[in-house]
Design an enzyme around this catalytic site. Structure first.
Site, mmCIF file in Angstrom:
data_model
loop_
_atom_site.group_PDB
_atom_site.id
_atom_site.type_symbol
_atom_site.label_atom_id
_atom_site.label_comp_id
_atom_site.label_asym_id
_atom_site.label_seq_id
_atom_site.Cartn_x
_atom_site.Cartn_y
_atom_site.Cartn_z
ATOM 1 N N HIS A 1 -3.476 7.075 3.210
ATOM 2 C CA HIS A 1 -3.844 5.755 2.788
ATOM 3 C C HIS A 1 -5.381 5.333 3.182
ATOM 4 O O HIS A 1 -5.716 5.440 4.391
ATOM 5 C CB HIS A 1 -2.999 4.769 2.859
ATOM 6 C CG HIS A 1 -3.246 3.366 2.876
ATOM 7 N ND1 HIS A 1 -3.831 3.006 1.475
ATOM 8 C CD2 HIS A 1 -3.002 2.043 3.311
ATOM 9 C CE1 HIS A 1 -4.216 1.544 1.463
ATOM 10 N NE2 HIS A 1 -3.571 1.163 2.633
ATOM 11 N N CYS B 1 0.927 -1.184 0.208
ATOM 12 C CA CYS B 1 0.127 0.123 0.004
ATOM 13 C C CYS B 1 0.762 1.303 -0.015
ATOM 14 O O CYS B 1 0.246 2.226 -0.294
ATOM 15 C CB CYS B 1 -1.012 -0.028 1.270
ATOM 16 S SG CYS B 1 -1.906 -1.376 1.145
ATOM 17 N N ASN C 1 -10.243 -0.501 0.472
ATOM 18 C CA ASN C 1 -8.722 -0.252 0.339
ATOM 19 C C ASN C 1 -8.192 -0.811 -1.048
ATOM 20 O O ASN C 1 -8.419 -1.918 -1.140
ATOM 21 C CB ASN C 1 -8.170 -1.056 1.484
ATOM 22 C CG ASN C 1 -6.764 -0.898 1.604
ATOM 23 O OD1 ASN C 1 -5.896 -0.424 0.679
ATOM 24 N ND2 ASN C 1 -6.253 -1.702 2.646
HETATM 25 N N1 ACO Z 1 -17.842 -9.322 9.634
HETATM 26 C C1 ACO Z 1 -18.293 -9.749 10.875
HETATM 27 N N2 ACO Z 1 -17.024 -10.025 11.856
HETATM 28 C C2 ACO Z 1 -15.980 -10.030 11.533
HETATM 29 C C3 ACO Z 1 -15.404 -9.736 10.312
HETATM 30 C C4 ACO Z 1 -16.522 -9.483 9.360
HETATM 31 N N3 ACO Z 1 -16.196 -8.887 8.094
HETATM 32 N N4 ACO Z 1 -14.065 -9.703 10.325
HETATM 33 C C5 ACO Z 1 -13.715 -10.114 11.358
HETATM 34 N N5 ACO Z 1 -14.635 -10.147 12.250
HETATM 35 C C6 ACO Z 1 -14.755 -10.890 13.453
HETATM 36 C C7 ACO Z 1 -13.528 -11.287 13.957
HETATM 37 O O1 ACO Z 1 -13.678 -12.804 13.831
HETATM 38 C C8 ACO Z 1 -13.460 -11.211 15.475
HETATM 39 O O2 ACO Z 1 -14.365 -12.319 16.131
HETATM 40 P P1 ACO Z 1 -13.824 -12.917 17.460
HETATM 41 O O3 ACO Z 1 -14.002 -11.652 18.468
HETATM 42 O O4 ACO Z 1 -15.147 -13.662 17.634
HETATM 43 O O5 ACO Z 1 -12.742 -13.564 17.164
HETATM 44 C C9 ACO Z 1 -14.200 -9.732 15.675
HETATM 45 O O6 ACO Z 1 -14.910 -9.522 14.322
HETATM 46 C C10 ACO Z 1 -13.294 -8.764 15.916
HETATM 47 O O7 ACO Z 1 -11.926 -8.739 15.200
HETATM 48 P P2 ACO Z 1 -10.802 -7.573 15.348
HETATM 49 O O8 ACO Z 1 -9.871 -8.219 14.418
HETATM 50 O O9 ACO Z 1 -10.708 -7.619 16.709
HETATM 51 O O10 ACO Z 1 -11.593 -6.564 14.827
HETATM 52 P P3 ACO Z 1 -10.977 -5.047 14.552
HETATM 53 O O11 ACO Z 1 -11.717 -4.128 15.472
HETATM 54 O O12 ACO Z 1 -9.354 -4.982 14.730
HETATM 55 O O13 ACO Z 1 -11.203 -4.928 13.015
HETATM 56 C C11 ACO Z 1 -9.966 -4.823 10.935
HETATM 57 C C12 ACO Z 1 -10.738 -5.688 12.238
HETATM 58 C C13 ACO Z 1 -11.117 -4.057 10.422
HETATM 59 C C14 ACO Z 1 -9.320 -5.648 10.141
HETATM 60 C C15 ACO Z 1 -8.991 -4.034 11.444
HETATM 61 O O14 ACO Z 1 -8.044 -4.778 12.271
HETATM 62 C C16 ACO Z 1 -7.979 -3.202 10.428
HETATM 63 O O15 ACO Z 1 -8.551 -2.499 9.728
HETATM 64 N N6 ACO Z 1 -6.598 -3.534 10.327
HETATM 65 C C17 ACO Z 1 -5.775 -2.961 9.457
HETATM 66 C C18 ACO Z 1 -6.172 -3.730 8.304
HETATM 67 C C19 ACO Z 1 -5.191 -2.866 6.899
HETATM 68 O O16 ACO Z 1 -5.459 -1.926 6.836
HETATM 69 N N7 ACO Z 1 -4.784 -3.731 6.142
HETATM 70 C C20 ACO Z 1 -3.866 -3.121 5.073
HETATM 71 C C21 ACO Z 1 -3.151 -3.994 4.340
HETATM 72 S S1 ACO Z 1 -3.577 -3.782 2.732
HETATM 73 C C22 ACO Z 1 -2.212 -4.001 1.881
HETATM 74 O O17 ACO Z 1 -0.977 -3.983 2.193
HETATM 75 C C23 ACO Z 1 -2.422 -5.117 0.769
#
Ligand code: ACO
Length: 329
Positions: free
Chosen positions: A256, A117, A286
């Site tokens: 980003h 990214c 994203n």
């Molecule tokens: N729908 C419903 N529930 C979900 C989903 C979904 N799509 N995805 C995850 N959950 C669940 C998980 O399983 C977890 O359940 P559990 O507690 O029973 O295990 C719960 O939701 C909470 O998950 P968390 O990981 O704590 O959620 P968080 O608030 O951290 O949000 C997210 C997750 C959105 C992925 C966040 O961590 C994030 O944005 N991280 C950064 C990701 C990013 O920017 N990546 C960029 C990379 S791009 C690249 O370079 C190619």
């Protein structure tokens, strides 16, 4: 002898988004998720997805034409083409070479940059060096991705986040303003938090890698989140300081587009009101390396960024990597 120092800046921008829109409601039908969860946790409402016949270079080509038109530059005037992508059309030839052929940019050298990214910031930083040392006059810099092709649509942790698109810019000499400072960085130790394990020389493509879905993005979202919140603000502050600006000088932030909570946190640390921070992830999700140049093009074309504005572009991504540019338009 002309001893005047050349300063590189943005001469024109362009972008391209595929037509097909996939909403959170569409994803509800595929994986165990909800529009409410996706919007609250990420800020995303929908994203654009390329059709099966569209590759990354196809989106890059349209974005490039738009940027060249905005800059008033022909393909023959390009000296360099740099494409930032983690979804190249194929391992080689590079997507930049494929694009060079499509454009007929016969005078340009061409290569890809892989910094996930943060790729557009890495590529723009290279372009600045090429221009300022006199090796190139006009550099076409592109962030282009078809992440949908490496997204596992059975994995709710990742498939709700990503979209496809391309953003482009022509970087060349400017008479005023320009790119005042850059900040690039990497933390390879954190690379394990965001990977595409299969298909490389460590794990060549085989029936086993395909059966185990190893040709898709794997991500530890919470680790990436923690890194992102810290680095987006830190890299922005670093580049502002390197440019000799203060926080009060900053007119606009183009971050980003990964997660609205990450963007809001960066905006707050930089004392910026919401209307000074570009957000389009609600519509596009994203798009990895394409995210910053698409947002930049949108900000320029809608008059959010005007001549003389001091702007920071900032991104983080797989690698782990980060990058920021301080630009006076
Ligand atoms: N729908 C419903 N529930 C979900 C989903 C979904 N799509 N995805 C995850 N959950 C669940 C998980 O399983 C977890 O359940 P559990 O507690 O029973 O295990 C719960 O939701 C909470 O998950 P968390 O990981 O704590 O959620 P968080 O608030 O951290 O949000 C997210 C997750 C959105 C992925 C966040 O961590 C994030 O944005 N991280 C950064 C990701 C990013 O920017 N990546 C960029 C990379 S791009 C690249 O370079 C190619």
């Amino acid at each position: 002898m002309n001893t005047e120092r050349i300063v590189a800046g943005f001469l024109g921008t362009g972008s391209c988004l595929p037509d097909k829109e996939v909403t959170n409601f569409d994803l509800e039908k595929i994986v165990d998720t909800s529009d409410e969860w996706i919007q609250t946790r990420t800020g995303i409402k929908s994203r654009r997805i390329a059709d099966e016949n569209t590759a990354t270079s196809d989106l890059a080509y349209i974005a490039a034409l738009n940027a060249m038109e905005a800059a008033g530059i022909t393909a023959e005037q390009l000296d360099s083409i740099i494409v930032a992508t983690i979804t190249p059309d194929m391992s080689f030839p590079s997507t930049a070479c494929i694009l060079q052929d499509k454009l007929g940019a016969v005078n340009a050298h061409a290569f890809d940059v892989g910094a996930a990214c943060s790729g557009f910031l890495y590529a723009a930083s290279l372009a600045k060096q090429f221009v300022e040392c006199g090796q190139a006059k006009h550099v076409l810099v592109i962030g282009a991705e078809t992440l949908s092709k490496i997204t596992d649509f059975t994995d709710r942790n990742t498939c709700v986040l990503f979209g496809d698109g391309a953003g482009a810019a022509i970087i060349g000499p400017v008479e005023s303003g320009g790119i005042q400072a850059t900040d690039l960085g990497a933390n390879g130790t954190g690379g394990k938090f965001l990977t595409l394990p299969g298909g490389g020389s460590r794990m060549p493509a085989s029936h086993e890698t395909v059966d185990n879905r190893l040709h898709y993005i794997k991500m530890d979202g919470s680790e990436v989140f923690k890194f992102a919140v810290r680095i987006m603000a830190k890299s922005s502050e670093t580049v502002i300081e390197k440019a000799g600006w203060t926080l009060d000088d900053l007119d606009y932030l183009v971050p980003h587009q990964a997660n609205i909570r990450i963007i809001s946190s960066a905006g707050k640390k930089l004392n910026l009101p919401d209307d000074k921070v570009h957000v389009n992830l609600d519509r596009f999700g994203n798009t990895s390396a394409a995210s910053v140049p698409i947002a930049l093009d949108e900000a320029v074309r809608t008059g959010k960024i005007n001549k003389g504005d001091k702007v920071v572009l900032v991104a983080f991504g797989g690698g782990l990597t980060w990058g920021a540019l301080a630009v006076e338009f």
